[in-house]
Design a protein around this motif. Structure first.
Motif, PDB file in Angstrom:
ATOM      1  N   ARG A 102       3.306   5.511   4.015  1.00 40.83           N
ATOM      2  CA  ARG A 102       2.508   5.161   2.837  1.00 40.83           C
ATOM      3  C   ARG A 102       3.366   4.983   1.597  1.00 40.83           C
ATOM      4  O   ARG A 102       2.872   5.086   0.476  1.00 40.83           O
ATOM      5  CB  ARG A 102       1.459   6.252   2.589  1.00 40.83           C
ATOM      6  N   MET A 118       2.336   3.011  -1.488  1.00 40.26           N
ATOM      7  CA  MET A 118       1.430   3.604  -2.479  1.00 40.26           C
ATOM      8  C   MET A 118       2.235   4.218  -3.619  1.00 40.26           C
ATOM      9  O   MET A 118       1.875   4.119  -4.796  1.00 40.26           O
ATOM     10  CB  MET A 118       0.541   4.674  -1.835  1.00 40.26           C
ATOM     11  N   VAL A 156      -3.484  10.641  -3.274  1.00 40.65           N
ATOM     12  CA  VAL A 156      -2.786   9.462  -2.746  1.00 40.65           C
ATOM     13  C   VAL A 156      -2.841   9.458  -1.217  1.00 40.65           C
ATOM     14  O   VAL A 156      -1.827   9.271  -0.553  1.00 40.65           O
ATOM     15  CB  VAL A 156      -1.327   9.384  -3.281  1.00 40.65           C
ATOM     16  N   GLY A 212      -4.787   7.408   0.689  1.00 39.69           N
ATOM     17  CA  GLY A 212      -4.860   6.049   1.242  1.00 39.69           C
ATOM     18  C   GLY A 212      -6.237   5.632   1.729  1.00 39.69           C
ATOM     19  O   GLY A 212      -6.402   4.500   2.190  1.00 39.69           O
ATOM     20  N   CYS A 215      -7.489   2.504   0.014  1.00 35.27           N
ATOM     21  CA  CYS A 215      -6.786   1.298   0.461  1.00 35.27           C
ATOM     22  C   CYS A 215      -7.285   0.868   1.837  1.00 35.27           C
ATOM     23  O   CYS A 215      -7.505  -0.309   2.101  1.00 35.27           O
ATOM     24  CB  CYS A 215      -5.283   1.541   0.521  1.00 35.27           C
ATOM     25  N   GLY A 238      -4.098  -1.336  -4.859  1.00 36.73           N
ATOM     26  CA  GLY A 238      -5.057  -0.338  -4.405  1.00 36.73           C
ATOM     27  C   GLY A 238      -5.781   0.350  -5.555  1.00 36.73           C
ATOM     28  O   GLY A 238      -5.284   0.415  -6.685  1.00 36.73           O
TER      29      GLY A 238
END
Lengths: 246, 205
Positions: free
Chosen positions: A110, A113, A154, A156, A159, A173
């Motif tokens: 990730r 991000m 964070v 995800g 997203c 995102g």
């Protein structure tokens, strides 16, 4: 029910093809998906009785605040630590998130991000280590608002659930919007508000949002992401006009 | 970085064009076509008068054709950059996200065909559209069906697009205001749809 059935989408490496394996682990009361994965790790044998490699996944806090165990459980993205077996239909299907490159099995990379957070300047700049004295005051109402956004881990989920977040789009995102909004309202963070607005008017910013609003629905922390997006939409409008005129 | 803000600005332009002039034109279009409620004679008189308007070419190209082209091209880019994930995320706004793209497509197909038959026809033959021509045009059942789909698509696309534009520009940020716009979407879709279909009915009888 004395055993839990799991169907796991596996992948041996970033460039390998995925395949499915089924497992059965002994049932215990109040088990979560992470405990099932730990049981598989202890005894990596499929339902056919064939020995296999232990399933790779990430987890840390086990209380839905770190976001690292995020995966697709029965088709929906969520944290596997707070996915309780008793509330899930079996076989429980586990898949890695589809919007990030798979490292191995259920573990994804990730880092984009984090790159997006850097792009948007989602932090408060405090220069130097010397004592700056007490920070500026913040109204309790603003603190309350900021608290919601500060819960972002964070993970995800926003997203993964977003139809606009994919390999054909540079969209950063929804979490970025939440964080940028939070730091824009912070008394010290507000000093760099225009820098963040510039970033959000750039590649992969607000222009790529299409208001499907899945982000907020998928957010395990119920962060008002769509409100942040709309408020930033207003701020960028003003910023855009001011930038042109002045 | 050169071109950094291009996509953002184009998206805002697309959003703006959807409301003005395109959305505004749809209302004007329905309003003036309502002359048909006054009978064949009234309608023919209106078409003749509006086509005789000296600045009609500027309005048709500047206020309809060019904005529509910009709105469409960016719409296609947006569709390309998006994806469908209704399974498993069956939320209201996700449905609207898909419907907006589907109706954008059907409305576009309809508009191209509609403009060809009712405007470019007049341009190439030199004869204005008349009530009698429209009646004949609406003869086949599939034409009527296509009109119903086209009108409803355009109306929904405008109403839902208006609601999302309010979010995009940051006017409606709260849950309450967004819900109000959602309800407005369906009120507009219902009444404008009924209006459009009533106009269609006035021709087909």
């Amino acid at each position: 029910m004395d055993e839990i059935r799991l169907k796991i989408k596996r992948q041996d490496g970033p460039d390998e093809l995925p395949y499915w394996e089924e497992f059965a682990v002994p049932y215990g009361p109040k088990m979560n998906v992470v405990m099932c994965l730990q049981a598989i790790q202890n005894d990596p044998v499929t339902v056919e009785g064939l020995p296999t490699t232990p399933v790779v996944w990430e987890c840390s806090c086990l209380e839905e605040v770190c976001g690292s165990c995020t995966m697709i459980v029965n088709g929906k993205v969520r944290q596997s630590c707070s996915a309780l077996v008793d509330q899930l239909e079996q076989p429980i299907t586990l898949e890695p998130m589809t919007k990030f490159p798979v490292v191995r099995d259920l573990r994804v990379d990730r880092s984009k991000m984090f790159e997006a957070l850097k792009e948007a300047g989602a932090w408060v700049t405090v220069d130097g280590y010397f004592d700056l004295g007490p920070g500026p005051r913040m109204a309790p109402a603003d603190q309350q608002k900021a608290y919601h956004f500060s819960r972002c881990m964070v993970c995800g989920c926003c997203c993964e659930a977003c139809p606009q977040y994919n390999s054909r789009s540079p969209f950063m995102g929804a979490f970025v919007m939440g964080q940028a909004f939070m730091f824009n309202t912070h008394p010290i963070g507000a000093l760099e508000k225009e820098k963040r607005l510039d970033a959000l008017m750039g590649v992969g910013g607000l222009g790529d949002c299409s208001n499907a609003q899945n982000c907020e629905k998928a957010c395990p922390k119920n962060i008002p992401l769509t409100e942040a997006i709309a408020r930033l939409g207003w701020d960028t409008t003003i910023h855009m006009i001011r930038k042109f005129l002045r | 970085m050169a071109g950094r803000y291009d996509y953002f600005l184009l998206k805002r332009l697309q959003s703006l064009f959807g409301i003005f002039p395109l959305g505004a034109f749809l209302v004007v279009h329905f309003t003036f076509n309502s002359f048909v409620f006054g009978g064949a004679e009234t309608f023919n008189l209106f078409v003749g008068a509006s086509q005789g308007f000296p600045l009609i070419a500027f309005m048709e190209i500047g206020l309809i054709a060019v904005p529509l082209l910009v709105h469409t091209l960016l719409g296609l880019i947006i569709i390309y950059r998006g994806s469908v994930n209704l399974v498993p995320y069956t939320y209201y706004r996700n449905w609207m996200y898909i419907l907006q793209r589907v109706t954008g497509f059907t409305a576009l197909a309809f508009v191209v065909w509609h403009v060809w038959n009712t405007r470019l026809h007049a341009f190439f033959t030199g004869k204005h559209v008349t009530f009698a021509y429209m009646q004949q045009h609406f003869g086949p059942a599939w034409v009527k069906a296509f009109y119903i789909v086209g009108i409803m698509s355009a109306v929904f696309h405008l109403a839902n697009g208006f609601a999302t534009a309010m979010m995009t520009w940051g006017v409606t940020a709260s849950k309450k205001s967004q819900l109000a716009m959602t309800m407005a979407t369906w009120v507009i879709t219902f009444f404008m749809g009924a209006w459009g279909l009533r106009i269609l009915l006035a021709f087909t009888g």
